[in-house]
Scaffold this active site. Structure first.
Site, short mmCIF file in Angstrom:
data_model
loop_
_atom_site.label_atom_id
_atom_site.label_comp_id
_atom_site.label_asym_id
_atom_site.label_seq_id
_atom_site.Cartn_x
_atom_site.Cartn_y
_atom_site.Cartn_z
N GLN A 78 0.84 -1.20 0.00
CA GLN A 78 0.00 0.00 0.00
C GLN A 78 0.88 1.25 0.00
O GLN A 78 1.07 1.87 1.04
CB GLN A 78 -0.89 -0.04 1.25
N PHE A 79 1.40 1.63 -1.17
CA PHE A 79 2.29 2.79 -1.23
C PHE A 79 1.58 4.07 -0.82
O PHE A 79 2.22 5.02 -0.35
CB PHE A 79 2.93 2.94 -2.61
N THR A 80 0.25 4.12 -0.91
CA THR A 80 -0.47 5.34 -0.57
C THR A 80 -0.41 5.67 0.92
O THR A 80 -0.77 6.77 1.32
CB THR A 80 -1.93 5.28 -1.03
#
Length: 151
Positions: A78-80
Site C-alpha cells: 500500500q504505497f499510498t
C-alpha cells in the site's frame, strides 16, 4: 515502514475478478514502504505485528496475539500510506519507496512473518486490487517503525 493493521473475521484480495489471497480469522496488513526503510524495519515490524495482543481471551480482554489464536496474515502492499496531503488537493507520494525496493522489502516482511510461525496470504504487488474484509471489533491500528526506531 508503516502498516495499517485490521483484526478481521475474514479478508480477501481480488485482482481482475480472481481471488489472489484470502484468510479467515487473522490480520489484514496494509504495508507501506518508504525510501529509507531497511531490513531492520522489516524485522521490527514483523515481530511487532505478529505479537500484538489484540485478540480477545476467554475473559473478553485483548490479550492474545495472532500466533496465540492460530490466525493468518493477509499482507497487501500500500504505497499510498506514504501519501502527503498537507499541500494542495492531490497527494504527493515522493516519500514512498521506489517499486523495486518496496517489492523487495514487502517480500522480506512476508518471509519474516512466516519465520515467526504465521501463515501468510498476499495481494499482488503493483496491481490494482479490490480488498474486502469483515473488520472484527472494529480493531484498526497504525504501526510505524520510524516512530520507534528513530530513523
Amino acid at each position: 515502514m508503516r502498516a495499517v493493521v485490521q483484526r478481521v473475521d475474514w479478508a480477501r484480495v481480488v485482482v481482475e475478478n480472481d481471488t489472489v489471497g484470502a484468510i479467515d480469522k487473522g490480520l489484514l496488513v496494509l504495508l507501506g514502504v518508504t525510501g529509507d526503510d531497511s531490513d531492520r524495519d522489516v524485522s521490527w515490524m514483523a515481530e511487532k505485528i505478529v505479537n500484538l495482543r489484540i485478540f480477545e481471551d476467554e475473559n473478553g480482554k485483548m490479550n492474545l496475539s495472532l500466533r496465540d489464536v492460530g490466525g493468518k496474515a493477509l499482507v497487501v502492499s500500500q504505497f499510498t500510506l506514504y501519501g502527503d496531503c498537507r499541500k494542495g488537493r492531490r497527494p504527493s507520494f515522493v516519500k514512498a519507496a521506489e517499486p523495486a525496493m518496496a517489492e523487495r522489502l514487502y517480500e522480506s516482511f512476508m518471509d519474516a512473518v512466516k519465520d515467526l510461525g504465521v501463515a501468510v496470504e498476499r495481494g499482488k504487488f503493483g496491481a490494482h486490487m479490490k480488498v474486502e474484509l469483515c473488520n472484527d471489533g472494529p480493531v484498526t491500528l497504525i504501526v510505524d517503525s520510524k516512530e520507534v526506531l528513530g530513523q
